[in-house]
Design a protein around this motif. Structure first.
Motif, short mmCIF file in Angstrom:
data_model
loop_
_atom_site.label_atom_id
_atom_site.label_comp_id
_atom_site.label_asym_id
_atom_site.label_seq_id
_atom_site.Cartn_x
_atom_site.Cartn_y
_atom_site.Cartn_z
N VAL A 149 11.02 41.26 47.91
CA VAL A 149 9.82 40.40 47.39
C VAL A 149 10.40 40.11 46.12
O VAL A 149 10.77 40.75 45.77
N ASP A 204 8.88 38.18 52.04
CA ASP A 204 10.22 38.11 52.06
C ASP A 204 11.23 37.07 52.61
O ASP A 204 11.14 37.09 53.92
N ASP A 254 10.41 33.70 46.91
CA ASP A 254 10.37 33.38 48.36
C ASP A 254 9.11 32.68 48.18
O ASP A 254 9.08 32.46 49.31
#
Length: 79
Positions: A25, A18, A29
Motif C-alpha cells: 500500500v 493496493d 495507489d
C-alpha cells in the motif's frame, strides 16, 4: 450522488488500497484509485516513481483535471 473529494474520502477512509499489487500500500495507489473514481485516466509515470506524477503532470495530461498548489497555506478540504 455526485463524485467529490468528500465522497471519495467517505468511501475510502480507513481502507488500505493496493491498486497495482506492487510494493504494498502506497500513496500512489490512492491517487490512482481517486483517478478511477473520478473517471480520470490513471497512467503510470515515465520514471515509475511517485514523484513522476508531479514532475510529468503536464505531459501525463493531469493539468486539465487538477489545480497545482505549491503554497501549502492555500490547501483546503479535498486537496
Amino acid at each position: 450522488m455526485a463524485k467529490t473529494p468528500e465522497s471519495f474520502y467517505k468511501a475510502y477512509v480507513g481502507k488500505s488500497i493496493d491498486y497495482d499489487g506492487a510494493y504494498g500500500v502506497q500513496c500512489v495507489d490512492a491517487f490512482r484509485v481517486l483517478c478511477d473514481y473520478l473517471g480520470i485516466p490513471s497512467k503510470p509515470t515515465p520514471n515509475n516513481w511517485a514523484d513522476g506524477y508531479w514532475i510529468y503532470r503536464d505531459s501525463l495530461g493531469y493539468s486539465k483535471y487538477f489545480d497545482y498548489i505549491t503554497d501549502y497555506k492555500k490547501l483546503q478540504s479535498g486537496d
